[in-house]
Structure formats: C-alpha cells, structure tokens
Design an enzyme around this catalytic site. Structure first.
Site, PDB file in Angstrom:
ATOM      1  N   GLU A 147      -3.033  19.706 -28.614  1.00 27.43           N
ATOM      2  CA  GLU A 147      -3.275  19.842 -27.173  1.00 27.43           C
ATOM      3  C   GLU A 147      -4.734  20.201 -26.909  1.00 27.43           C
ATOM      4  OE1 GLU A 147      -0.038  20.773 -27.924  1.00 27.43           O
ATOM      5  OE2 GLU A 147       1.143  20.897 -26.061  1.00 27.43           O
ATOM      6  N   ASP A 172      -7.124  -1.998 -13.606  1.00 27.19           N
ATOM      7  CA  ASP A 172      -6.174  -1.973 -14.717  1.00 27.19           C
ATOM      8  C   ASP A 172      -6.380  -3.266 -15.492  1.00 27.19           C
ATOM      9  OD1 ASP A 172      -4.034  -2.241 -16.408  1.00 27.19           O
ATOM     10  OD2 ASP A 172      -2.520  -1.614 -14.948  1.00 27.19           O
ATOM     11  N   ARG A 216       0.616   0.839 -29.779  1.00 30.91           N
ATOM     12  CA  ARG A 216       1.138   1.012 -28.409  1.00 30.91           C
ATOM     13  C   ARG A 216       0.581   2.294 -27.818  1.00 30.91           C
ATOM     14  NH1 ARG A 216       5.366  -2.547 -27.224  1.00 30.91           N
ATOM     15  NH2 ARG A 216       5.356  -1.638 -25.168  1.00 30.91           N
ATOM     16  N   TYR A 268       0.045  18.714 -33.932  1.00 30.90           N
ATOM     17  CA  TYR A 268      -0.169  18.931 -32.496  1.00 30.90           C
ATOM     18  C   TYR A 268      -1.650  19.151 -32.229  1.00 30.90           C
ATOM     19  CZ  TYR A 268       4.130  19.112 -29.818  1.00 30.90           C
ATOM     20  OH  TYR A 268       5.238  18.770 -29.115  1.00 30.90           O
ATOM     21  N   LYS A 311      -1.874  -4.987 -26.124  1.00 29.42           N
ATOM     22  CA  LYS A 311      -1.643  -6.371 -25.680  1.00 29.42           C
ATOM     23  C   LYS A 311      -2.691  -7.274 -26.343  1.00 29.42           C
ATOM     24  CE  LYS A 311       0.677  -5.144 -21.346  1.00 29.42           C
ATOM     25  NZ  LYS A 311       0.452  -3.753 -20.925  1.00 29.42           N
ATOM     26  N   THR A 350      -3.696  -0.649 -21.439  1.00 28.29           N
ATOM     27  CA  THR A 350      -2.881  -0.401 -22.611  1.00 28.29           C
ATOM     28  C   THR A 350      -3.717  -0.848 -23.802  1.00 28.29           C
ATOM     29  OG1 THR A 350      -1.900  -2.556 -22.262  1.00 28.29           O
ATOM     30  CG2 THR A 350      -0.586  -0.662 -21.588  1.00 28.29           C
TER      31      THR A 350
HETATM   32  N1  DSN Z   1       5.349  -4.590 -19.565  1.00 31.90           N
HETATM   33  C1  DSN Z   1       4.011  -5.111 -19.494  1.00 31.90           C
HETATM   34  C2  DSN Z   1       3.979  -6.596 -19.457  1.00 31.90           C
HETATM   35  O1  DSN Z   1       4.804  -7.197 -20.106  1.00 31.90           O
HETATM   36  O2  DSN Z   1       3.129  -7.166 -18.806  1.00 31.90           O
HETATM   37  C3  DSN Z   1       3.219  -4.525 -18.400  1.00 31.90           C
HETATM   38  O3  DSN Z   1       2.978  -3.212 -18.712  1.00 31.90           O
END
Ligand code: DSN
Length: 415
Positions: free
Chosen positions: A54, A198, A233, A52, A227, A224
């Site tokens: 925090e 974003d 993730r 942990y 991707k 994120t």
């Molecule tokens: N779920 C994602 C996507 O497939 O684009 C977006 O966060």
C-alpha cells in the site's frame, strides 16, 4: 510452473491446459484480447504476488519494499517513455478503476461528465447509467452520427456547450475509426472542461506510432494494459504533471488498497517490449490486417459500420443479412472463430441479441498472421454466415481454421 498445479490440484490444472489448447486451436478475433509473451506471463505469476505494498514507491505502509519499489518505478519510467507522458500511475487493477480514479481526481460526485454512449461504442465506465460512473456523476452521453457511423465533432461541441461538463471523455470500446484527440481537447477547452482520454483499445497502436496519441491533448489518459498493448490484465493512468497528486490520491487511498506488484512487474516487462522496434512493426501489421479483413468482408457484402476501419477493429452491421449478432457469434465460435456480438449505432435490437459483430486483429497479428490469412478468415466468416444452420459446413470450417492455427503457433517471445 504448471507442474506444481498438476501435482497439487489436477482439477484446476486440467482447466488451464484445456484453455491453453482452446486458445491455440482458434482464431481469436475479439479486439480487446491478445496473447502475452511468456516473459509477461512469468512475471504475472511471480513471488511479488505474496507482497503487500500500500502506498507508492518510497512511501509505503508496510516494510520489505526493497524490490517492490524498484519494480513499480521501472514500470512507471518505462510507461512514461513509451507514451512520452509527464507521469504514470500503474496501480489501477483494471481500466474501469482507472476511469473512476480519473473522474474522482478531476471532479466531485454530482458533477457532469460527458462520454460516448455504450450502444454507440463507448464503455460502461464512460458514464453509462448502470455503471457507478453514471450514478456518482451526472452523465451526458454523446452518440455517433448514425448515417456515417462516425464521431460528429460539431454535435459533440454543441452538446458540451449545452451541458458544460466538468469532464469530457474521449475514447471508445467499439469505434473503428481514428479519433481526433485534439478536436476533443479543443471542445473541452472551449467549455472549461477537463479532457480525459480512454485509450484502452488503441494503446498498442499509439505505443507503436500508428495512431494519434492523446497524451499531448489530454489532462489525464487511462488505459487497460492487456489489449493491443499486449501486457498483463490491469489498468494504468498517464497524466500531466499538475494532476499527479490528485490522480495518485484517487487511486490510493481513494479507490484501492494494495497494488498488485506481480501485475505491475509484468507491466514493466510489457513496456520494455513496447519500446522495441518489433513492437512498431506489430502495431503497423495490426492495422494492415484489419484493413484487409475489412476490405474482404465488404467485398462479400457485409456492411461495416463507417464503411471500414482505421484501427484494429471493425463492426459488422448484420441488418442486411437476415442474421443477428448472438447466433452468428455462436456459430463462428463453433467454427473456432472467436468474436463477440455487439450493438451497432442506431440498433433497436437490444444488448443481448444485437445486430452487430465486433472483430479485431491484435491477437491474430501476435501469432504472425498477415494479409493472406485475413483473406482466409473473411472467407470462413462468409461461409459460416451462409451456413448458420448447417453444422457439417461449420465443422468443416472449424477443421480448416485449426489447420491454419497449427501453422501459426503461439510464440513465447516477440522481441
Ligand atoms: N471489455 C472490454 C472490451 O472488450 O472492449 C472493454 O473494457
């Protein structure tokens, strides 16, 4: 590592092995997915999961932070370097949390936020009505020009003038064209709004220098990390120095408790990979592959939203093909071609069986596939479209896909 699971929990072990095999034996075209390096995978499964932490480095609420602090600082410093950002918060557990934290840092509940509508390629957390972002904040949604399938910056400016949002959100989950982040910043400035970008889908392209960066033109940038960026993730927030305190406070203690240091250390590994010349080559190839796949699909009579792609993804509008998204995506999956059904701008078919199909090239490019393989993929997509009820034909495509997959094994390392 897997041998321990095999011994202690064969049921879970079998599922992991089956999923690994599935990922090996199919061509993964979901534009938000990828294959991470073994180094990222190993870091994700490390003993940091036991800890942990925090708080933030140097200011935690638990002892024993000798190494967690170093891991988090490493991820922050590398992220700042990759994206030339003033500051980074690497704790968001996901892109959704990153977005909510950005809004909470810059606006109060009830303030107006303005983002791209979900059926036009925006994300749930850009203020769509079923998301908490659309409930806690007053949400105004802009749309694409349905004739061109593109962002219409003049219309966005008019809407912003009308509603005077506190935050203007740029970025998308299903937009195949380059985004002019400076145009968004100009609109935001003209109405006194903060600009939140974003960049989740295109973070890898930005890190690799093949898409305009939102960093110089945004107050706060969210993403994120799994991707096109090819990391674990999770989520991340980059910000201008003046927003550091508000963003950090919004993430912890505002929205989250303990950060996932195992994920953060894997992000540090990913950021290290993104700093290599090989990552630039990767990003450029993602775009080259998408352009070739798009060109071939159009040659075969598929309509692509906006008439092509500038980035890693494309959206097929199936309305001229007497096909709808869901059965087509399912037939392609049976042929080991994995993609997802998706709404297209102006779609009246509803989100559960929309008229579009979303495809992208980050994962195939990671496997080393290039333009000639994109041509094969386009031809297979055409065959499946023409044989949607012919299981023998779909099966034949599936076997050909698996044969190609064998030639492009999943790599352990990309540097
Ligand atoms: N779920 C994602 C996507 O497939 O684009 C977006 O966060």
């Amino acid at each position: 590592m897997l041998s321990a699971i095999a011994k202690s929990d064969p049921q879970v072990y079998e599922l992991i092995v089956a999923e690994k095999l599935r990922q090996e034996n199919c061509i993964r075209l979901i534009p938000s997915e990828n294959y991470v390096s073994q180094a990222v995978m190993d870091a994700t499964g490390s003993c940091f999961t036991n800890k942990y932490a925090e708080g933030y480095p140097g200011k935690r609420y638990y002892e024993g932070q000798q190494f967690t602090d170093q891991a988090e600082n490493l991820a922050i410093e590398r992220a700042k370097k990759v994206f030339s950002a003033d500051g980074a918060n690497v704790q968001p557990h996901s892109g959704s949390f990153a977005n909510m934290a950005a809004y909470c840092a810059l606006a109060a509940p009830g303030d107006t936020i303005m983002g791209l509508a979900l059926p036009h390629g925006g994300h749930l957390t850009h203020g769509w009505k079923v998301s908490y972002t659309g409930k806690f904040f007053k949400s105004v949604q802009y749309e694409l020009d349905t004739a061109t399938g593109r962002l219409d910056y003049n219309k966005i400016a008019d809407l912003a003038k009308q509603h005077k949002p506190k935050i203007l959100i740029s970025g998308s989950s299903a937009y195949p064209r380059a985004i002019d982040f400076k145009a968004f910043e100009d609109i935001a400035k003209s109405v006194g709004a903060f600009h939140v970008s974003d960049m989740a889908h295109i973070a890898g392209l930005i890190a690799g220098g093949v898409h305009m960066s939102p960093i110089p033109y945004s107050d706060v940038v969210t993403t994120t990390t799994h991707k096109s960026l090819r990391g674990p993730r999770g989520g991340m927030i980059l910000f201008k120095e003046q927003h550091a305190a508000a963003v950090n406070k919004a993430v912890f203690p505002g929205l989250q408790g303990g950060p996932h240091i195992h994920t953060i250390s894997a992000l540090a590994v990913c950021m290290g990979e993104a700093l290599t010349p090989a990552f630039k080559t990767y990003a450029a190839q993602i775009v080259a592959n998408a352009k070739r796949l798009a060109a071939k699909l159009m040659e075969y009579g598929f309509n692509l939203v906006s008439g092509g792609t500038d980035n890693h993804l494309m959206l097929i509008d199936l309305r001229n093909k007497n096909l709808s998204g869901k059965p087509f995506a399912k037939a392609l999956d049976r042929a080991h071609l994995e993609c997802n059904y998706n709404s297209v701008p102006g779609d009246t078919a509803g989100p559960f069986n929309p008229s579009g199909l979303r495809l992208g090239t980050p994962a195939t490019t990671t496997r080393g596939m290039k333009e000639p393989q994109m041509e094969l993929i386009a031809a297979w997509i055409k065959t499946v479209a023409e044989n949607i009820d012919n299981e023998a034909a779909i099966d034949k495509v599936g076997k050909e896909v698996m044969a190609l997959c064998k030639q492009f094994p999943i790599k352990e390392s990309f540097v």
